[in-house]
Write a protein that holds these residues in place. Structure first.
Motif, PDB file in Angstrom:
ATOM      1  N   GLU A   1      39.886  61.542  94.001  1.00  0.00           N
ATOM      2  CA  GLU A   1      40.168  60.717  95.134  1.00  0.00           C
ATOM      3  C   GLU A   1      39.594  61.843  96.263  1.00  0.00           C
ATOM      4  O   GLU A   1      39.533  61.265  97.505  1.00  0.00           O
ATOM      5  N   VAL A   2      38.922  62.999  96.055  1.00  0.00           N
ATOM      6  CA  VAL A   2      38.837  63.771  97.211  1.00  0.00           C
ATOM      7  C   VAL A   2      37.350  63.386  97.832  1.00  0.00           C
ATOM      8  O   VAL A   2      36.608  62.737  97.176  1.00  0.00           O
ATOM      9  N   ASP A   3      37.559  63.868  99.240  1.00  0.00           N
ATOM     10  CA  ASP A   3      36.062  63.788 100.059  1.00  0.00           C
ATOM     11  C   ASP A   3      35.562  64.841  99.813  1.00  0.00           C
ATOM     12  O   ASP A   3      35.930  65.938  99.756  1.00  0.00           O
ATOM     13  N   VAL A   4      34.213  64.489  99.664  1.00  0.00           N
ATOM     14  CA  VAL A   4      33.274  65.763  99.308  1.00  0.00           C
ATOM     15  C   VAL A   4      31.997  65.755 100.314  1.00  0.00           C
ATOM     16  O   VAL A   4      31.459  64.993 100.913  1.00  0.00           O
TER      17      VAL A   4
ATOM     18  N   VAL B   1      26.405  65.183  87.334  1.00  0.00           N
ATOM     19  CA  VAL B   1      27.682  65.719  87.322  1.00  0.00           C
ATOM     20  C   VAL B   1      28.473  65.743  88.450  1.00  0.00           C
ATOM     21  O   VAL B   1      29.844  65.272  88.513  1.00  0.00           O
ATOM     22  N   VAL B   2      27.826  65.873  89.444  1.00  0.00           N
ATOM     23  CA  VAL B   2      28.738  65.715  90.954  1.00  0.00           C
ATOM     24  C   VAL B   2      29.022  64.153  91.280  1.00  0.00           C
ATOM     25  O   VAL B   2      30.245  63.999  91.624  1.00  0.00           O
ATOM     26  N   ALA B   3      28.012  63.430  90.821  1.00  0.00           N
ATOM     27  CA  ALA B   3      28.455  61.823  90.920  1.00  0.00           C
ATOM     28  C   ALA B   3      29.846  61.247  90.178  1.00  0.00           C
ATOM     29  O   ALA B   3      30.474  60.666  90.611  1.00  0.00           O
ATOM     30  N   ASP B   4      29.641  62.124  89.049  1.00  0.00           N
ATOM     31  CA  ASP B   4      31.010  61.760  88.032  1.00  0.00           C
ATOM     32  C   ASP B   4      32.262  62.113  88.891  1.00  0.00           C
ATOM     33  O   ASP B   4      33.242  61.551  88.692  1.00  0.00           O
ATOM     34  N   LEU B   5      32.116  63.542  89.195  1.00  0.00           N
ATOM     35  CA  LEU B   5      33.278  63.785  90.119  1.00  0.00           C
ATOM     36  C   LEU B   5      33.751  63.102  91.400  1.00  0.00           C
ATOM     37  O   LEU B   5      34.846  62.779  91.463  1.00  0.00           O
ATOM     38  N   VAL B   6      32.560  62.572  92.250  1.00  0.00           N
ATOM     39  CA  VAL B   6      33.102  61.702  93.227  1.00  0.00           C
ATOM     40  C   VAL B   6      33.759  60.328  92.876  1.00  0.00           C
ATOM     41  O   VAL B   6      34.389  59.766  93.328  1.00  0.00           O
TER      42      VAL B   6
END
Length: 457
Positions: free
Chosen positions: A104-107, A95-100
Motif C-alpha cells: 500500500e506504500v507510496d514510492v 522486483v520493485v514493480a512487485d513491491l509497488v
C-alpha cells in the motif's frame, strides 16, 4: 475525510479520477514542472490515492520532509539513490514493480545513482524502466487498485528518435506506450514530465488526456506542442494558446484538456508544501535537511527486499575493499601452517615388454644402452616436434621408421657392450633382431606410452 478533488491549481480543480488519466507536463528548467509533479503527489496522498515516481535525477526525496526540511512531510518510501531508505540495483526493475503492486506504500524510485553516489548509466536506467513498466502493467491487473505512475524526464525513456539497433530503447518505449494506452483498464494512470517536448515520442504523448505546458520558447519544443494541439485542439485556437504559452510567468502553465477537463487556458499551479529537493544548490542555499523524515515502517519492506539488499552490498566497492583488507589481515596474523602431501607415482614396465628385457639385456640397458638410447630418443623427439601438427602419409611413416632403425644399427657398432652374463635363449633371439630390441628398450624407459606418430618415427 478525503477531499473531493485534487487542488493542483486554485483556478482549476482536478477530479479524483485523475489517478487513472494520462497527463503530459512540458516545461523548461526552472519554470515549475518539477514543482507540478510534487504537488500532484501531495494531492494524491491527501486523497488517499496511490502514486509511484520514477526519479532519474534524484530530486523527489524531499517529499519526506516539510518545506523547511526540519520536519516530516508526507509518508513515502524512497528506494535507491543517496537518500534512499532501501537500496535497489539496475537489474531490479521487476522486483520493485512487485513491491509497488503488492504493498500500500507510496514510492519514490530513485534511479539516478547508488548509495555511494556513483551514477547509473543511461542504459541501466532504460533497462530498469522497461522491466519495471512491463512488470507493473502485468501485476496491476491482479488487484486493480488505482495508482498514478509519475515518470520524470520521460523523454529519455520514450524518445521520438530510436537509433537503429537500440533494442533496449525500443523495448522501453513499447513498455511505456503499453502502460499509457492500456493502463487505464487495470487502474494505472501516467504522468509524463519532460523539459524537452520535442524529444517525447508522439505516439505516447498524443494519448494524453491533458497537457500542462509551462513557459516554452524553443522552436522545436513549440512545434511539438503544436503537434499535440493537432490531435486535440481546433486550429483556430492555436494562435491564442501560443501567445499565452510564451508569456507565462514561473509557476503558471497552459492547461489544455478539451475532452476530459474541457479546459483551455492558463492556470497557476500552487507551490509544494514539502521540501524543494529539486532546487539548484547555490552558495547560500543548499539541499540539506535536519529534521525527521516521514518514513513508513521499513522492517516490512527490508525483509521483502533482503535479497536485493544483499546483492547490492555484495557489489559495493567500499564493502568489497574492506572485506579484502580484513581477509588479508587474517591471513597475515592467523593463517595456520599448511601441510602438503605430494604423491609420486613410480612407473612400472609393462609385462609384455618386461619379458623382452629378461636376463642379460636388462643389464645392458642399465649400463651402456641407457645413455645411447636417451640420445637417440632426443633426436627422435626433435623430429616429432616438426611433424606433430601435420599428418604423415604411409610412405613418410615408413621412411621415418627406416631412418630410425638404420641410425640405431649404426650406433650399435660404436657401442662397447660388456659381456652379457646370461645369453638370450634361441627363442628370444628369434623374436626380434638386436636393433629392434634396442628400440623397444628405449621405448620401455617411457612406460607412460607413445603417440602413433612417435611410434611411426
Amino acid at each position: 475525510m478525503p477531499p473531493r478533488a485534487l487542488s493542483l491549481s486554485p483556478e482549476l480543480p482536478f477530479p479524483l479520477e485523475t489517478v487513472t488519466q494520462t497527463i503530459v507536463v512540458y516545461g523548461a528548467k526552472g519554470t515549475g514542472k518539477s514543482n507540478c509533479g510534487a504537488v500532484l503527489a501531495e494531492e494524491l496522498k491527501r486523497a488517499r490515492l496511490r502514486f509511484s515516481i520514477i526519479d532519474p535525477v534524484g530530486v523527489h526525496w524531499g517529499l519526506q520532509y516539510d518545506a523547511t526540511g526540519k520536519g516530516p512531510g508526507i509518508e513515502v518510501l524512497v528506494l535507491g539513490g543517496v537518500h534512499g531508505d532501501l537500496p535497489i540495483e539496475p537489474t531490479g526493475g521487476a522486483v520493485v514493480a512487485d513491491l509497488v503492486a503488492d504493498e500500500e506504500v507510496d514510492v519514490v524510485i530513485d534511479i539516478s545513482r547508488n548509495a555511494a553516489g556513483q551514477m547509473w548509466s543511461q542504459g541501466e536506467k532504460i533497462r530498469f524502466v522497461a522491466d519495471y513498466c512491463t512488470r507493473l502493467y502485468g501485476r496491476q491487473g491482479e488487484r486493480m487498485r488505482p495508482i498514478m505512475q509519475i515518470i520524470d524526464e520521460a523523454g529519455r525513456f520514450c524518445p521520438q528518435q530510436i537509433p537503429h539497433g537500440a533494442i533496449d530503447i525500443a523495448r522501453c518505449v513499447g513498455a511505456v506506450e503499453q502502460m499509457v494506452e492500456l493502463g487505464r483498464n487495470v487502474g494505472i494512470g501516467v504522468c509524463l514530465i519532460t523539459q524537452r517536448s520535442a524529444r517525447m515520442n508522439k505516439s505516447v504523448s498524443e494519448l494524453a488526456d491533458c497537457m500542462i505546458a509551462f513557459r516554452t520558447v524553443g522552436p522545436r519544443s513549440v512545434e511539438a506542442i503544436l503537434d499535440w494541439f493537432g490531435e486535440h485542439v481546433p486550429k483556430d485556437h492555436w494562435k491564442a494558446l501560443l501567445e499565452q504559452l510564451r508569456a507565462l510567468p514561473v509557476g503558471a502553465a497552459l492547461v489544455v484538456s478539451p475532452g476530459w477537463l474541457q479546459y483551455e487556458g492558463s492556470a497557476r499551479i500552487r507551490m509544494r508544501e514539502t521540501f524543494d529537493s529539486s532546487a539548484t544548490p547555490s552558495a547560500t542555499r543548499g539541499r540539506t535537511t535536519s529534521g525527521k523524515a516521514a518514513k513508513p515502517d521499513l522492517s516490512v519492506y527490508r525483509q521483502r527486499m533482503a535479497e536485493t539488499i544483499e546483492r547490492v552490498a555484495g557489489n559495493d566497492p567500499k564493502a568489497l575493499k574492506a572485506r579484502i583488507a580484513e581477509l588479508e589481515r587474517q591471513i597475515r596474523t592467523q593463517a595456520p601452517a599448511v601441510e602438503r602431501t605430494v604423491t609420486v607415482e613410480v612407473p612400472t614396465i609393462p609385462a609384455d615388454l618386461g619379458k623382452l628385457l629378461h636376463g642379460g639385456l636388462e643389464n645392458a640397458v642399465r649400463d651402456h644402452l641407457k645413455l645411447a638410447a636417451d640420445k637417440l630418443i632426443e633426436e627422435v623427439h626433435a623430429g616429432i616436434d616438426l611433424v606433430l601438427d601435420r599428418p604423415l602419409t604411409p610412405a613418410a611413416q615408413a621412411a621415418a621408421a627406416g631412418h630410425v632403425i638404420q641410425r640405431a644399427r649404426a650406433e650399435k657398432e660404436k657401442w662397447s657392450l660388456p659381456r652379457i652374463t646370461q645369453a638370450p635363449t634361441p627363442r628370444e633371439s628369434a623374436l626380434l633382431p638386436k636393433a629392434e630390441r634396442l628400440i623397444l628398450t628405449a621405448l620401455a624407459q617411457y612406460p607412460q606410452g607413445r603417440t602413433k606418430v612417435q611410434i611411426a618415427l
